[in-house]
Design a protein around this motif. Sequence first.
Motif, mmCIF file in Angstrom:
data_model
loop_
_atom_site.group_PDB
_atom_site.id
_atom_site.type_symbol
_atom_site.label_atom_id
_atom_site.label_comp_id
_atom_site.label_asym_id
_atom_site.label_seq_id
_atom_site.Cartn_x
_atom_site.Cartn_y
_atom_site.Cartn_z
ATOM 1 N N GLN A 238 6.664 -27.703 -14.565
ATOM 2 C CA GLN A 238 6.491 -26.338 -15.034
ATOM 3 C C GLN A 238 6.551 -25.344 -13.880
ATOM 4 O O GLN A 238 7.028 -24.210 -14.028
ATOM 5 N N ASN A 239 6.083 -25.783 -12.698
ATOM 6 C CA ASN A 239 6.039 -24.892 -11.538
ATOM 7 C C ASN A 239 7.243 -25.032 -10.616
ATOM 8 O O ASN A 239 7.342 -24.338 -9.607
ATOM 9 N N GLN B 40 15.303 -26.141 -7.528
ATOM 10 C CA GLN B 40 14.609 -27.310 -6.992
ATOM 11 C C GLN B 40 14.836 -28.532 -7.871
ATOM 12 O O GLN B 40 15.132 -29.633 -7.384
ATOM 13 N N LYS B 41 14.746 -28.361 -9.175
ATOM 14 C CA LYS B 41 14.963 -29.481 -10.087
ATOM 15 C C LYS B 41 16.418 -29.961 -10.028
ATOM 16 O O LYS B 41 16.686 -31.162 -10.117
ATOM 17 N N ASP C 288 11.183 -24.561 -9.789
ATOM 18 C CA ASP C 288 12.251 -23.700 -10.285
ATOM 19 C C ASP C 288 13.511 -24.514 -10.573
ATOM 20 O O ASP C 288 13.621 -25.690 -10.200
ATOM 21 N N ASP C 289 14.464 -23.887 -11.196
ATOM 22 C CA ASP C 289 15.668 -24.590 -11.630
ATOM 23 C C ASP C 289 16.459 -25.152 -10.452
ATOM 24 O O ASP C 289 17.020 -26.255 -10.531
#
Length: 323
Positions: free
Chosen positions: A79-80, A85-86, A82-83
């Motif tokens: 949830q914490n 990083q994912k 960001d796109d």
Amino acid sequence: MVEQQLSIEKLRNKCASAGQQHLWSDWEELKAEEQQELLQDIQELDFDFIRRALQSSQAAVASADIPNSQPAQDVITLQNADDAQKANWRQLGLQLIAQGKVGVLLLAGGQGTRLGSTLPKGCYDVGLPSHKSLFQLQAERLLAVQRIAAAAAGKAAAEVQLPWFIMTSPFTHQDTLDHFESHKYFGVDPQQITFFQQGFLPCITPQGKIILETASKVAKAPDGNGGLYRALQTSGTLDKMQALGLEALDVYCVDNILARVADPEYLGCCYSRGGQLGAKVVAKAFPTERVGVFAQDSRGRLQVSAYAGFRCCGCRSMLLVLQ
């Protein structure tokens, strides 16, 4: 005959030294075939390992620090993140898979007795419209992530294979093999699957005395998922993993129907942070939900508060929480 008597006397002395001389209590009353059965069982006992395992278990319970547990610190929540990083995690995970550095390990030693089935849990039909077994669902996910990793690396699908290690038990091994063979391994190349068995441990009292099922037979039980490490070593599976050059291993239980097999995002997250051990968990639905939670004791050791005997071995670990 003399040689056999010396061998029996040696075993008697070994049992006495380990405080297990009661195993011979009814020896004289046993028939010849029963004596051979008991001898076989005693010869297979590793008294030093049994003693260490009991002491370790008792020490873990005694040192449990549940009342002073604190929230785990090294926690990453999707949830914490960001796109970007994912996306980086996912790219790294797919790269590791395509490079042959990732293996998948399935813990599948349990029977489906609580589900009303005598077959291994993995063979169970959970009632989906497709009637796919748990094994089939997981095999299809493994194949899917292989294809995705191959496409991301610009390779042909057949060039990327995830080694799949499946730990069975003596109760489930043959049924598991039969299930895979009868379904043609669900499209997975049989050469990339390694089946190996967990072992047995003798049943013991809290005082460490080995229990006899009958006068000529030691009571035994499967050593559970905790027997994984010993089974990896004794079966030669650990050597195989090392020979393959694996750097990451995704471990999950067969009855986790929602398991994301070799989840590239998760693999990339753990790998990028240099973690030796990661645990993926789902956040509690509400504060009083009756489920186990990860926490840290007063010495900073990671543990599961619902099961005081289980805690991290001290390696660098992290949690990835799905929300």
